[in-house]
Write a protein that holds these residues in place. Structure first.
Motif, PDB file in Angstrom:
ATOM      1  N   HIS A 132     -12.117 -15.233   3.497  1.00  0.00           N
ATOM      2  CA  HIS A 132     -12.450 -13.575   3.121  1.00  0.00           C
ATOM      3  C   HIS A 132     -11.409 -12.179   4.289  1.00  0.00           C
ATOM      4  N   GLN A 133     -12.283 -11.244   3.784  1.00  0.00           N
ATOM      5  CA  GLN A 133     -11.336  -9.702   3.897  1.00  0.00           C
ATOM      6  C   GLN A 133     -11.875  -9.331   5.093  1.00  0.00           C
ATOM      7  N   SER A 134     -10.859  -9.567   5.790  1.00  0.00           N
ATOM      8  CA  SER A 134     -11.343  -8.730   7.316  1.00  0.00           C
ATOM      9  C   SER A 134     -11.481  -7.622   7.402  1.00  0.00           C
ATOM     10  N   ASN A 135     -12.534  -7.341   8.322  1.00  0.00           N
ATOM     11  CA  ASN A 135     -12.475  -5.585   8.609  1.00  0.00           C
ATOM     12  C   ASN A 135     -11.843  -4.549   9.470  1.00  0.00           C
ATOM     13  N   GLU A 136     -10.391  -5.733   9.871  1.00  0.00           N
ATOM     14  CA  GLU A 136      -9.272  -5.305  10.294  1.00  0.00           C
ATOM     15  C   GLU A 136      -8.545  -4.373   9.745  1.00  0.00           C
ATOM     16  N   GLN A 137      -7.983  -2.923   9.884  1.00  0.00           N
ATOM     17  CA  GLN A 137      -8.117  -1.999   9.430  1.00  0.00           C
ATOM     18  C   GLN A 137      -6.636  -2.477   7.983  1.00  0.00           C
ATOM     19  N   GLY A 138      -5.739  -3.256   8.712  1.00  0.00           N
ATOM     20  CA  GLY A 138      -4.387  -3.662   7.609  1.00  0.00           C
ATOM     21  C   GLY A 138      -4.679  -4.930   6.523  1.00  0.00           C
ATOM     22  N   HIS A 139      -6.243  -5.832   7.106  1.00  0.00           N
ATOM     23  CA  HIS A 139      -6.053  -7.062   6.396  1.00  0.00           C
ATOM     24  C   HIS A 139      -5.830  -6.467   4.539  1.00  0.00           C
ATOM     25  N   SER A 140      -6.698  -5.969   4.092  1.00  0.00           N
ATOM     26  CA  SER A 140      -6.962  -5.670   2.444  1.00  0.00           C
ATOM     27  C   SER A 140      -4.912  -5.429   1.758  1.00  0.00           C
ATOM     28  N   LYS A 141      -4.859  -4.349   2.351  1.00  0.00           N
ATOM     29  CA  LYS A 141      -3.274  -4.074   2.169  1.00  0.00           C
ATOM     30  C   LYS A 141      -2.582  -5.615   2.096  1.00  0.00           C
ATOM     31  N   MET A 142      -2.821  -6.256   3.059  1.00  0.00           N
ATOM     32  CA  MET A 142      -1.770  -7.200   3.484  1.00  0.00           C
ATOM     33  C   MET A 142      -2.551  -7.921   2.096  1.00  0.00           C
ATOM     34  N   LEU A 143      -3.972  -8.804   2.257  1.00  0.00           N
ATOM     35  CA  LEU A 143      -3.811  -9.658   1.134  1.00  0.00           C
ATOM     36  C   LEU A 143      -2.776  -8.478  -0.092  1.00  0.00           C
ATOM     37  N   GLU A 144      -3.528  -7.454  -0.510  1.00  0.00           N
ATOM     38  CA  GLU A 144      -2.542  -6.717  -2.184  1.00  0.00           C
ATOM     39  C   GLU A 144      -1.224  -7.411  -2.074  1.00  0.00           C
ATOM     40  N   SER A 145      -0.922  -7.514  -1.058  1.00  0.00           N
ATOM     41  CA  SER A 145       1.177  -7.411  -0.630  1.00  0.00           C
ATOM     42  C   SER A 145       1.090  -8.794  -1.253  1.00  0.00           C
ATOM     43  N   VAL A 146      -0.127  -9.909  -1.586  1.00  0.00           N
ATOM     44  CA  VAL A 146       0.651 -11.123  -1.981  1.00  0.00           C
ATOM     45  C   VAL A 146      -0.292 -11.634  -3.017  1.00  0.00           C
ATOM     46  N   SER A 147      -1.519 -10.348  -3.443  1.00  0.00           N
ATOM     47  CA  SER A 147      -1.876 -11.025  -4.776  1.00  0.00           C
ATOM     48  C   SER A 147      -3.068 -11.396  -4.191  1.00  0.00           C
ATOM     49  N   ALA A 148      -3.456 -11.327  -3.021  1.00  0.00           N
ATOM     50  CA  ALA A 148      -4.863 -12.925  -2.910  1.00  0.00           C
ATOM     51  C   ALA A 148      -6.753 -12.242  -3.289  1.00  0.00           C
ATOM     52  N   ASN A 149      -6.882 -12.250  -3.426  1.00  0.00           N
ATOM     53  CA  ASN A 149      -8.639 -12.326  -3.502  1.00  0.00           C
ATOM     54  C   ASN A 149      -9.333 -13.390  -2.391  1.00  0.00           C
ATOM     55  N   SER A 150      -9.890 -12.692  -1.907  1.00  0.00           N
ATOM     56  CA  SER A 150     -10.633 -13.275  -0.853  1.00  0.00           C
ATOM     57  C   SER A 150     -11.770 -14.194  -1.307  1.00  0.00           C
ATOM     58  N   ILE A 151     -12.552 -15.206  -0.590  1.00  0.00           N
ATOM     59  CA  ILE A 151     -13.493 -15.335  -1.769  1.00  0.00           C
ATOM     60  C   ILE A 151     -14.987 -14.582  -1.035  1.00  0.00           C
TER      61      ILE A 151
END
Length: 346
Positions: A285-304
């Motif tokens: 999942h993509q958390s509602n924590e501010q940095g999580h979306s950018k963190m996932l983008e940094s490793v080209s990850a796509n959450s369920i």
């Protein structure tokens, strides 16, 4: 200290997997992300008939010396209180694991509390909380090694019991601060853009948190060229143990379920060390924590999932698991055009 053997799965089976998916009784690509999950799981297991066995979530608990600086809305004793809540079955992760029939394991990696001997608590305590990273390194090299080895042992035990899919959760007051610091060091993103509200600090609390974390980052900035040295300086024992567990799970060719902001920051470290780990990781999942979306983008990850969660504990893993089950069920049990005698698109 770190000697793992993690390799990309053999891709020679990919055409057979794709053919099996494409000839199910549906339009091409109609099951969307479930098809991607199915392909990934088939490649990990090197089969066109995958299975999920003894699914397990490990929740690592540990305290942070930095919590004394007031970076959380909750006091440090909440860590051990929540561990007791996990064991009593009252926490969100306890409820979701019971609902979805997931094996839940609670590990004391470094809680600042002496627990009685409890039958469902795994004692791997490295210390009674890390040191305060504002003024010194959070843990010693020996403590880091001990935590990593404990994490590997826990995963090997699960593997030996038949587990082939494993999720990672955590509990530790102050660990969103550690995750923010790791994110900044490993991605190069400004520390301000990595910091969120964590347990729910108000505006004044957020400003204080930003000030403290900037000071911590500055104090250890000379170590950013050596990611493991920086990790040791700011992370918690629960995060170090999770790091060893993730790397061992990938070496063991298990499916890794990555939870939210803290677990993803540990994954960032694992990925920096062994990029091939990405072939085994599913981001739940993509958390509602501010940095999580950018963190996932940094490793080209796509959450369920994207449910605005901010809880940790591995709850995202437990909630995503039924969808992962569905991705396995359709490739195994759904009819093909041929077997169902259904005409294909002309």
């Amino acid at each position: 200290m770190l000697d793992f053997h993690i390799h990309q799965p053999d891709s020679s089976l990919l055409e057979a997997i794709k053919h099996k998916i494409d000839f199910k009784t549906k339009p091409l690509g109609a099951l969307g992300r479930l098809e991607d999950l199915s392909k990934k799981i088939c490649l990990i297991q090197q089969t066109t008939t995958p299975e999920l066995t003894h699914p397990t979530i490990l929740v690592f608990a540990g305290d942070h010396g930095l919590a004394r600086e007031g970076v959380s809305a909750f006091p440090q004793e909440v860590t051990h209180q929540m561990v007791m809540n996990f064991l009593a079955g009252g926490a969100a992760i306890s409820v979701f694991c019971k609902l979805h029939q997931l094996n839940l394991q609670i590990i004391d990696a470094g809680v600042n509390y002496t627990f009685e001997t409890l039958p469902n608590l795994i004692n791997k305590k490295v210390g009674y909380g890390t040191k305060n990273s504002l003024t010194e390194e959070a843990m010693t090299p020996q403590e880091l090694e001990q935590a990593i080895q404990a994490g590997t042992q826990l995963v090997l035990q699960q593997r030996e019991s038949g587990c082939n899919i494993i999720g990672f959760g955590e509990m530790g007051i102050g660990n969103t601060s550690a995750a923010s610091l790791l994110m900044a060091a490993l991605t190069g993103i400004s520390i301000n853009d990595c910091i969120g509200r964590g347990t729910g600090v108000d505006e004044k609390g957020l400003a204080h948190k930003v000030k403290i974390l900037q000071a911590v980052y500055d104090h250890h900035q000379d170590k950013t060229s050596d990611p493991m040295a920086f990790f040791r300086s700011v992370a918690g024992y629960e995060m170090a143990m999770m790091l060893g567990a993730m790397l061992q799970a990938a070496e063991s060719k298990m499916i890794l379920l990555v939870d939210g902001f803290i677990a993803s920051s540990v994954y960032l470290m694992a990925h920096r060390l062994y990029p091939a780990i990405e072939a085994y990781a599913i981001f739940c999942h993509q958390s509602n924590e501010q940095g999580h979306s950018k963190m996932l983008e940094s490793v080209s990850a796509n959450s369920i999932l994207h449910l605005d969660l901010r809880l940790g504990e591995g709850t995202g893993c437990a909630l995503a698991y039924p969808l992962i089950q569905s991705s396995v069920a359709f490739i195994n049990d759904m009819a093909s055009f041929e077997s169902a005698a259904v005409s294909q698109k002309s």
